[in-house]
Motif scaffolding. Structure first.
Motif, mmCIF file in Angstrom:
data_model
loop_
_atom_site.group_PDB
_atom_site.id
_atom_site.type_symbol
_atom_site.label_atom_id
_atom_site.label_comp_id
_atom_site.label_asym_id
_atom_site.label_seq_id
_atom_site.Cartn_x
_atom_site.Cartn_y
_atom_site.Cartn_z
ATOM 1 N N UNK A 1 -83.860 -68.875 -58.366
ATOM 2 C CA UNK A 1 -84.088 -68.789 -56.826
ATOM 3 C C UNK A 1 -83.872 -70.305 -56.659
ATOM 4 N N UNK A 2 -84.951 -71.135 -57.199
ATOM 5 C CA UNK A 2 -85.101 -72.762 -57.060
ATOM 6 C C UNK A 2 -83.573 -73.270 -57.075
ATOM 7 N N UNK A 3 -82.938 -73.014 -58.297
ATOM 8 C CA UNK A 3 -81.760 -73.530 -58.447
ATOM 9 C C UNK A 3 -80.588 -73.315 -57.301
ATOM 10 N N UNK A 4 -80.567 -72.029 -56.832
ATOM 11 C CA UNK A 4 -79.664 -71.563 -55.700
ATOM 12 C C UNK A 4 -79.892 -71.611 -54.430
ATOM 13 N N UNK A 5 -81.306 -72.372 -54.303
ATOM 14 C CA UNK A 5 -82.018 -72.559 -53.257
ATOM 15 C C UNK A 5 -81.922 -71.254 -52.466
ATOM 16 N N UNK A 6 -82.538 -70.077 -52.998
ATOM 17 C CA UNK A 6 -82.805 -68.937 -52.293
ATOM 18 C C UNK A 6 -84.187 -68.636 -52.414
ATOM 19 N N UNK A 7 -84.592 -67.424 -52.158
ATOM 20 C CA UNK A 7 -86.113 -67.013 -52.045
ATOM 21 C C UNK A 7 -85.856 -66.123 -53.559
ATOM 22 N N UNK A 8 -87.111 -65.626 -54.048
ATOM 23 C CA UNK A 8 -87.110 -65.035 -55.321
ATOM 24 C C UNK A 8 -86.614 -63.645 -54.868
ATOM 25 N N UNK A 9 -87.101 -63.060 -53.645
ATOM 26 C CA UNK A 9 -87.021 -61.801 -53.219
ATOM 27 C C UNK A 9 -85.315 -61.574 -53.175
ATOM 28 N N UNK A 10 -84.730 -62.591 -52.737
ATOM 29 C CA UNK A 10 -83.247 -62.412 -52.595
ATOM 30 C C UNK A 10 -82.611 -62.390 -53.793
ATOM 31 N N UNK A 11 -82.962 -63.054 -54.898
ATOM 32 C CA UNK A 11 -82.651 -62.960 -56.155
ATOM 33 C C UNK A 11 -82.601 -61.526 -56.788
ATOM 34 N N UNK A 12 -83.868 -60.908 -56.356
ATOM 35 C CA UNK A 12 -84.102 -59.316 -56.807
ATOM 36 C C UNK A 12 -83.275 -58.648 -56.045
ATOM 37 N N UNK A 13 -82.938 -58.736 -54.991
ATOM 38 C CA UNK A 13 -81.958 -58.095 -54.003
ATOM 39 C C UNK A 13 -80.702 -58.108 -54.370
#
Length: 176
Positions: free
Chosen positions: A146-158
Motif C-alpha cells: 500500500x505504501x509503495x503504490x500510495x494506496x490504503x491497506x484496505x484498497x490492497x485487500x480489495x
C-alpha cells in the motif's frame, strides 16, 4: 527544449533527440524501472530494461499520438510495460527446474503451478499483477504494498479479492 522538438528529432532518428530525452526524462524512467524491479535478484537487470526502454522509444517515436496522452505518459507507459515484462521473465526463469530433476509424473494440468498461475494473473491490470506478485510471490505485507503504490491497506485487500475472483472466473472458463 519542448516535447514537440524532442519528438521531431526522435522521429527523424537524430541522436540529439535521444540525448534530450535522457536529459529530461531519464530520471523518471530509471525511477519507474527501479520501482517495479525492486527485488534484489532483479537489480542485475536494471540497465537492460533501461536500454530496452530507450530503444523502444527510439524505434516507436513515429507512433506517438499527442491526442491520446502526453509525451511523458507515453514514455512512462512504455517503461512500465518493459519493466513488468522483465519482471515476469525473471520470475518464470527463476521457477524453472532442469528436466532431469523433475519427478516422474503424468501430463496433468495444475492451475496453481507457478507457471500457470502467472498466465492466469495476466488477465489482471498491470498494477494488480504487481500487487499479486508482491503479495503472493515475494510475501510482502499489504502495508508495504500500500505504501509503495500510495494506496490504503484496505484498497490492497480489495484489489486482491477482486483479482482472486477474476482469476477464479478465468480458471473456471478454461476448465470447462
Amino acid at each position: 527544449m519542448s516535447d514537440e522538438q524532442i519528438i521531431d528529432l526522435l522521429q527523424k532518428k537524430e541522436y540529439e533527440g535521444l540525448e534530450m530525452l535522457i536529459d529530461i526524462y531519464g530520471y523518471s524512467i530509471v525511477t519507474t524501472i527501479r520501482a517495479i524491479l525492486n527485488q534484489s535478484v532483479e537489480q542485475n537487470y536494471l540497465k537492460d530494461v533501461e536500454n530496452a526502454v530507450f530503444y523502444k522509444i527510439w524505434e516507436n517515436a513515429s507512433l506517438f499520438d499527442s491526442t491520446k496522452s502526453s509525451f511523458k505518459t507515453w514514455i512512462l507507459t512504455i517503461t512500465k510495460h518493459c519493466s513488468i515484462d522483465k519482471k515476469r521473465e525473471i520470475i518464470r526463469s527463476s521457477r524453472m527446474e532442469p528436466v532431469e530433476l523433475l519427478p516422474e509424473q503424468g501430463e496433468t494440468f495444475d492451475p496453481f503451478e507457478k507457471e500457470h498461475f502467472l498466465d492466469l494473473v495476466s488477465s489482471l491490470s498491470s498494477e494488480d499483477q504487481l500487487i499479486f506478485l508482491k503479495y503472493y510471490y515475494y510475501k510482502e505485507y499489504p502495508e508495504e504494498i500500500a505504501q509503495e503504490f500510495q494506496l490504503t491497506k484496505e484498497t490492497i485487500y480489495a484489489r486482491l479479492s477482486r483479482g482472486r475472483k477474476k482469476i477464479k472466473q478465468a480458471l473456471e472458463g478454461s476448465l470447462s
